[in-house]
Design a protein around this motif. Structure first.
Motif, PDB file in Angstrom:
ATOM      1  N   PRO A 126       0.706  22.566   1.209  1.00 33.28           N
ATOM      2  CA  PRO A 126      -0.438  23.471   1.264  1.00 33.28           C
ATOM      3  C   PRO A 126      -0.182  24.695   0.385  1.00 33.28           C
ATOM      4  O   PRO A 126       0.964  25.113   0.228  1.00 33.28           O
ATOM      5  CB  PRO A 126      -0.501  23.865   2.743  1.00 33.28           C
ATOM      6  N   THR A 170      14.564  26.707  -5.294  1.00 30.32           N
ATOM      7  CA  THR A 170      15.429  25.974  -6.225  1.00 30.32           C
ATOM      8  C   THR A 170      15.191  26.431  -7.668  1.00 30.32           C
ATOM      9  O   THR A 170      14.050  26.669  -8.061  1.00 30.32           O
ATOM     10  CB  THR A 170      15.101  24.466  -6.133  1.00 30.32           C
ATOM     11  N   GLU A 202       8.811  26.527  -2.769  1.00 29.49           N
ATOM     12  CA  GLU A 202       8.954  25.990  -1.414  1.00 29.49           C
ATOM     13  C   GLU A 202      10.413  25.813  -1.008  1.00 29.49           C
ATOM     14  O   GLU A 202      10.786  26.045   0.141  1.00 29.49           O
ATOM     15  CB  GLU A 202       8.229  24.629  -1.354  1.00 29.49           C
ATOM     16  N   THR A 203      11.256  25.411  -1.960  1.00 23.29           N
ATOM     17  CA  THR A 203      12.640  25.091  -1.626  1.00 23.29           C
ATOM     18  C   THR A 203      13.642  26.128  -2.135  1.00 23.29           C
ATOM     19  O   THR A 203      14.839  25.996  -1.890  1.00 23.29           O
ATOM     20  CB  THR A 203      13.032  23.719  -2.218  1.00 23.29           C
ATOM     21  N   ARG A 233      12.887  32.398  -0.424  1.00 22.20           N
ATOM     22  CA  ARG A 233      13.618  31.150  -0.172  1.00 22.20           C
ATOM     23  C   ARG A 233      14.965  31.121  -0.913  1.00 22.20           C
ATOM     24  O   ARG A 233      15.951  30.585  -0.390  1.00 22.20           O
ATOM     25  CB  ARG A 233      12.758  29.939  -0.572  1.00 22.20           C
ATOM     26  N   VAL A 255       8.259  20.586  -4.976  1.00 23.30           N
ATOM     27  CA  VAL A 255       8.992  19.531  -5.685  1.00 23.30           C
ATOM     28  C   VAL A 255       8.104  18.669  -6.597  1.00 23.30           C
ATOM     29  O   VAL A 255       8.465  18.421  -7.748  1.00 23.30           O
ATOM     30  CB  VAL A 255       9.773  18.658  -4.669  1.00 23.30           C
ATOM     31  N   PRO A 256       6.922  18.198  -6.131  1.00 22.99           N
ATOM     32  CA  PRO A 256       6.119  17.344  -7.018  1.00 22.99           C
ATOM     33  C   PRO A 256       5.707  18.043  -8.313  1.00 22.99           C
ATOM     34  O   PRO A 256       5.666  17.397  -9.372  1.00 22.99           O
ATOM     35  CB  PRO A 256       4.888  16.975  -6.170  1.00 22.99           C
ATOM     36  N   ILE A 258       8.706  17.930 -10.616  1.00 26.81           N
ATOM     37  CA  ILE A 258       8.932  16.589 -11.154  1.00 26.81           C
ATOM     38  C   ILE A 258       7.939  16.282 -12.269  1.00 26.81           C
ATOM     39  O   ILE A 258       8.287  15.692 -13.296  1.00 26.81           O
ATOM     40  CB  ILE A 258       8.865  15.552 -10.013  1.00 26.81           C
ATOM     41  N   ARG A 277      16.008  22.741   3.281  1.00 25.25           N
ATOM     42  CA  ARG A 277      14.797  22.491   2.486  1.00 25.25           C
ATOM     43  C   ARG A 277      15.175  21.741   1.219  1.00 25.25           C
ATOM     44  O   ARG A 277      14.441  20.918   0.716  1.00 25.25           O
ATOM     45  CB  ARG A 277      14.135  23.813   2.106  1.00 25.25           C
ATOM     46  N   TRP A 333       9.704   7.688 -12.197  1.00 24.55           N
ATOM     47  CA  TRP A 333      10.185   9.068 -12.045  1.00 24.55           C
ATOM     48  C   TRP A 333       9.397   9.800 -10.955  1.00 24.55           C
ATOM     49  O   TRP A 333       9.964  10.506 -10.137  1.00 24.55           O
ATOM     50  CB  TRP A 333      10.053   9.770 -13.407  1.00 24.55           C
ATOM     51  N   ASP A 342       0.853  -1.174   0.000  1.00 31.79           N
ATOM     52  CA  ASP A 342       0.000   0.000   0.000  1.00 31.79           C
ATOM     53  C   ASP A 342       0.903   1.242   0.000  1.00 31.79           C
ATOM     54  O   ASP A 342       1.578   1.516   0.989  1.00 31.79           O
ATOM     55  CB  ASP A 342      -0.880  -0.029   1.256  1.00 31.79           C
ATOM     56  N   VAL A 343       0.964   1.926  -1.129  1.00 26.59           N
ATOM     57  CA  VAL A 343       1.796   3.128  -1.196  1.00 26.59           C
ATOM     58  C   VAL A 343       0.892   4.356  -1.118  1.00 26.59           C
ATOM     59  O   VAL A 343       0.219   4.706  -2.088  1.00 26.59           O
ATOM     60  CB  VAL A 343       2.616   3.179  -2.505  1.00 26.59           C
ATOM     61  N   PRO A 344       0.856   4.997   0.041  1.00 24.94           N
ATOM     62  CA  PRO A 344      -0.002   6.181   0.146  1.00 24.94           C
ATOM     63  C   PRO A 344       0.548   7.298  -0.728  1.00 24.94           C
ATOM     64  O   PRO A 344       1.766   7.419  -0.879  1.00 24.94           O
ATOM     65  CB  PRO A 344       0.069   6.543   1.629  1.00 24.94           C
ATOM     66  N   PRO A 345      -0.321   8.092  -1.333  1.00 22.87           N
ATOM     67  CA  PRO A 345       0.175   9.181  -2.175  1.00 22.87           C
ATOM     68  C   PRO A 345       0.914  10.212  -1.322  1.00 22.87           C
ATOM     69  O   PRO A 345       0.543  10.452  -0.177  1.00 22.87           O
ATOM     70  CB  PRO A 345      -1.102   9.771  -2.774  1.00 22.87           C
ATOM     71  N   ALA A 346       1.973  10.792  -1.886  1.00 27.33           N
ATOM     72  CA  ALA A 346       2.688  11.840  -1.157  1.00 27.33           C
ATOM     73  C   ALA A 346       1.769  13.045  -1.006  1.00 27.33           C
ATOM     74  O   ALA A 346       1.072  13.417  -1.949  1.00 27.33           O
ATOM     75  CB  ALA A 346       3.950  12.225  -1.921  1.00 27.33           C
ATOM     76  N   PRO A 347       1.724  13.624   0.181  1.00 34.15           N
ATOM     77  CA  PRO A 347       0.834  14.773   0.381  1.00 34.15           C
ATOM     78  C   PRO A 347       1.298  15.975  -0.425  1.00 34.15           C
ATOM     79  O   PRO A 347       2.496  16.148  -0.663  1.00 34.15           O
ATOM     80  CB  PRO A 347       0.953  15.047   1.873  1.00 34.15           C
ATOM     81  N   ARG A 348       0.366  16.806  -0.841  1.00 36.34           N
ATOM     82  CA  ARG A 348       0.703  18.035  -1.535  1.00 36.34           C
ATOM     83  C   ARG A 348       1.065  19.095  -0.499  1.00 36.34           C
ATOM     84  O   ARG A 348       0.521  19.101   0.603  1.00 36.34           O
ATOM     85  CB  ARG A 348      -0.508  18.535  -2.337  1.00 36.34           C
ATOM     86  N   ASP A 350       9.461  11.994  -5.942  1.00 34.97           N
ATOM     87  CA  ASP A 350       8.879  13.122  -5.208  1.00 34.97           C
ATOM     88  C   ASP A 350       9.010  13.030  -3.698  1.00 34.97           C
ATOM     89  O   ASP A 350       9.695  13.841  -3.095  1.00 34.97           O
ATOM     90  CB  ASP A 350       7.428  13.377  -5.626  1.00 34.97           C
ATOM     91  N   ALA A 398       4.617   7.929   2.620  1.00 40.25           N
ATOM     92  CA  ALA A 398       4.748   7.832   1.166  1.00 40.25           C
ATOM     93  C   ALA A 398       6.163   7.379   0.797  1.00 40.25           C
ATOM     94  O   ALA A 398       6.350   6.516  -0.071  1.00 40.25           O
ATOM     95  CB  ALA A 398       4.424   9.181   0.520  1.00 40.25           C
TER      96      ALA A 398
END
Lengths: 194, 496
Positions: free
Chosen positions: A31, A115, A112-113, A43, A149-150, A153, B274, B256, A23-29, B260, B55
């Protein structure tokens, strides 16, 4: 048996009877913090990079000012008129070492980062040109800034080489005192357009 | 000290030596606390940190559970992108592949990106034996290499050195292997970093072959990822003509998009940032940009052994952030060398026995190098339950020694206790004996515990291992049974 066959056999044996279903929970977004560009600038600056924001018709003037008398190399499709700047012609590393500065565009900015991400298309050039000279001036359009980051990507093409840059080169290897500029550019100047 | 961990003593011996080194303990306490605080601050910024951990753990666990499929996909993607893929069952095979590729280009030196996998297989020493000099280019690895020293931390290998020691190493050794340090070198970190920059730049500019590891390898796109700070990684990954990457088979993720959660978890957990200053990703060869010959060595070296362990498998999720080191009370006091491996701290205490087994005394001692406080699990970005694996590995050590012909002292003591407790007359006799011993001990003890009870200080013989670090309360002079008989369960009153 080849090493390949042995390793793949050992992997399969090790996992015999182990269900591959996980079970791979989705990475949270992240806010939505709003004010993406302001957050991006804050930043980037937090990483001790230099930041200038300007209008589209001011870019050339700003970049010329940042460069001053520095000998600059630029990628083939930068699209800025910078007198004296030399277009990268596949210079060797030693030849690049004679340049003080490089000016490029970017593919994505991450708020956020703090970058900037280069995907090394012709407006950003080969990876080596943003590495050897000591000053990197990176021109980012406000419209290129994404939240986190998401998002980056999702936008980027993994088939291309990518360089993610967050501030100037840095080390904390000596008593964890942060020092900027070990091997990469000691100064990162981000020019945000719009 | 020489640059290899081979022949290191078991943890208790090495730890005792480290505990006696005041300078080391001071350097470590400072460093671990600084990183720990930075990490806590940037982790607190992320609202859904726990969901992100779940995750990240899920992505890595899913990749491990179907590893053979992902490895075959990765190989095919890499080959399609122009890379040559090699497989290595163990350290020796991996080192031989790197040496062979290097020699094929007629060079006698390589530049290196900091890589745990290449440190694990002893690549520098193996190349040296073949007449090839391997230059470490990460500042901390350079300090370790020039000092003929061993790394003591996953992220900051020279964490045990302070600025005065680093200055001395640079002055003494840089000139032997390249551009010397300037004579007026001070111990300012910026000045030391500048000396390293000048020393290494001539190596970067002339090197034709580079060696790296990878933080992640994406199966469906054949993308390798290196995360770093100094730019030495970018130098190695892009300037030389040939790039050889040694990648542990557990580094693979399926897609890919799986990068994330990992690229959000890793920098915050490791350096407390960060995002790390530089992340490079590449897939095989890009015409006109970077190395035009790319080799990838997929390394087992015990990983399939760990994969077969139902409890320990999760250790292969490790993304080498080193957060567990920085919170561990044991690591903070004894440092990295005591673990006898390039993987120190809590993760090393499980990874080494899982990769290599517990047949030798050194690895068998590692699962005990822990207070089981659980702080390592709390900070692990991919939720490796290190305490559970530690306990399970302790069981593996006990199982391994079950057939030993000479039983260990604990086993003898447990057997004796079991004999005494199984019969009330035997227990009574034993209690009387211990009451007598208590009177004797009480008379000779130098320590008094809170409440006035006597305690034995350092005892001779087999008990020394216990009493060397703890007080042993003297047994009461009268047992509970004797007291009950004498006072009729307290109805007769009376202390005596």
């Amino acid at each position: 048996m080849s090493a390949r066959d042995d390793i793949l056999r050992d992997v399969r044996q090790a996992l015999a009877g182990v269900s591959p279903a996980v079970d791979v929970p989705p990475a949270p977004r992240a806010p939505d913090r709003g004010g993406l560009v302001a957050l991006f600038l804050e930043r980037v600056e937090d990483y001790r990079a230099v930041v200038t924001r300007c209008a589209a018709d001011e870019v050339e003037q700003v970049v010329r000012h940042v460069l001053g008398p520095a000998r600059a190399v630029v990628p083939p499709a930068l699209g800025l008129d910078l007198p004296g700047a030399i277009v990268d012609d596949g210079f060797t590393a030693t030849e690049l070492d004679a340049y003080d500065a490089v000016v490029t565009r970017a593919a994505v900015g991450i708020a956020e980062t703090g970058t900037v991400v280069l995907d090394h298309r012709p407006d950003q050039g080969r990876r080596a040109i943003t590495l050897v000279p000591d000053l990197h001036v990176c021109v980012v359009d406000a419209g290129q800034v994404v939240a986190d980051v998401p998002d980056a990507i999702a936008l980027l093409d993994p088939a291309r080489p990518l360089t993610w840059i967050s501030g100037p080169s840095a080390t904390s290897d000596i008593e964890l005192d942060r020092v900027e500029g070990v091997h990469g550019p000691r100064t990162l100047h981000v020019v945000l357009v719009g | 000290m020489t640059g290899t961990f081979v022949g290191m003593p078991a943890f208790p011996t090495a730890a005792r030596q480290a505990l006696g080194d005041t300078q080391l303990r001071r350097n470590l306490a400072h460093a671990t606390h600084v990183i720990r605080d930075k990490r806590a601050k940037v982790v607190a910024e992320v609202e859904d940190w726990e969901e992100l951990r779940l995750a990240g753990a899920g992505v890595k666990e899913a990749a491990l559970r179907d590893l053979a499929t992902h490895l075959e996909t990765l190989e095919a993607s890499l080959v399609r992108a122009g890379a040559t893929v090699h497989w290595a069952r163990d350290a020796e095979e991996a080192c031989a592949i790197v040496a062979e590729v290097t020699k094929a280009h007629g060079v006698d030196e390589v530049v290196k990106v900091k890589s745990m996998a290449t440190a694990e297989i002893g690549l520098n020493e193996a190349l040296e034996a073949e007449g090839i000099a391997a230059w470490e280019t990460d500042l901390a690895e350079l300090i370790v290499q020039l000092g003929d020293d061993l790394p003591s931390h996953i992220l900051v290998p020279a964490i045990h050195r302070n600025r005065a020691e680093i200055r001395e190493i640079f002055l003494r050794r840089m000139g032997d292997v390249g551009r010397p340090a300037p004579a007026d070198l001070t111990d300012e970190p910026a000045v030391l970093a500048a000396a390293a920059r000048a020393h290494l730049r001539e190596k970067f500019l002339r090197a034709r072959v580079a060696v790296s590891g990878a933080n992640f390898a994406v199966a469906d796109t054949g993308t390798l990822v290196v995360v770093e700070s100094e730019g030495n990684g970018r130098m190695c990954l892009t300037l030389p003509e040939v790039l050889i990457s040694v990648v542990g088979i557990e580094k693979v993720v399926a897609t890919w998009a799986d990068l994330d959660p990992l690229l959000r978890l890793l920098p915050r957990s490791s350096t407390g940032e960060r995002m790390n200053p530089y992340t490079s990703t590449w897939s095989g060869v890009t015409p006109g940009d970077g190395p035009q010959e790319v080799h990838v060595v997929l390394l087992d070296n015990g990983r399939t052994r760990a994969l077969a362990d139902d409890v320990g498998r999760q250790a292969l999720r490790c993304i080498r952030c080193s957060a567990c080191l920085n919170v561990c009370p044991v690591y903070e006091r004894v440092g990295g060398h005591a673990y006898g491996s390039v993987y120190p701290g809590p993760i090393g205490a499980i990874l080494n026995p899982l990769l290599h087994g517990v047949s030798d005394e050194q690895t068998a001692s590692l699962p005990y190098a822990s207070s089981l406080c659980g702080a390592c699990f709390e900070v692990c970005p991919v939720r490796i339950d290190i305490p559970s694996v530690l306990v399970d590995q302790r069981a593996a050590v006990v199982d391994y020694h079950r057939a030993d012909r000479v039983p260990k002292a604990e086993a003898v003591a447990m057997k004796a206790a079991s004999w005494a407790f199984s019969d009330s007359r035997r227990l009574r006799t034993a209690e009387r004996a211990s009451g007598l011993a208590g009177r004797v001990l009480g008379r000779f003890s130098r320590t008094t515990l809170p409440g006035g009870r006597a305690a034995a200080g350092r005892l001779p013989g087999p008990a020394a291992g216990w009493t060397g670090a703890r007080d042993l309360p003297a047994p009461p002079e009268e047992s509970f049974r004797d007291w009950w008989d004498r006072t009729d369960g307290g109805r007769d009153g009376g202390a005596r």
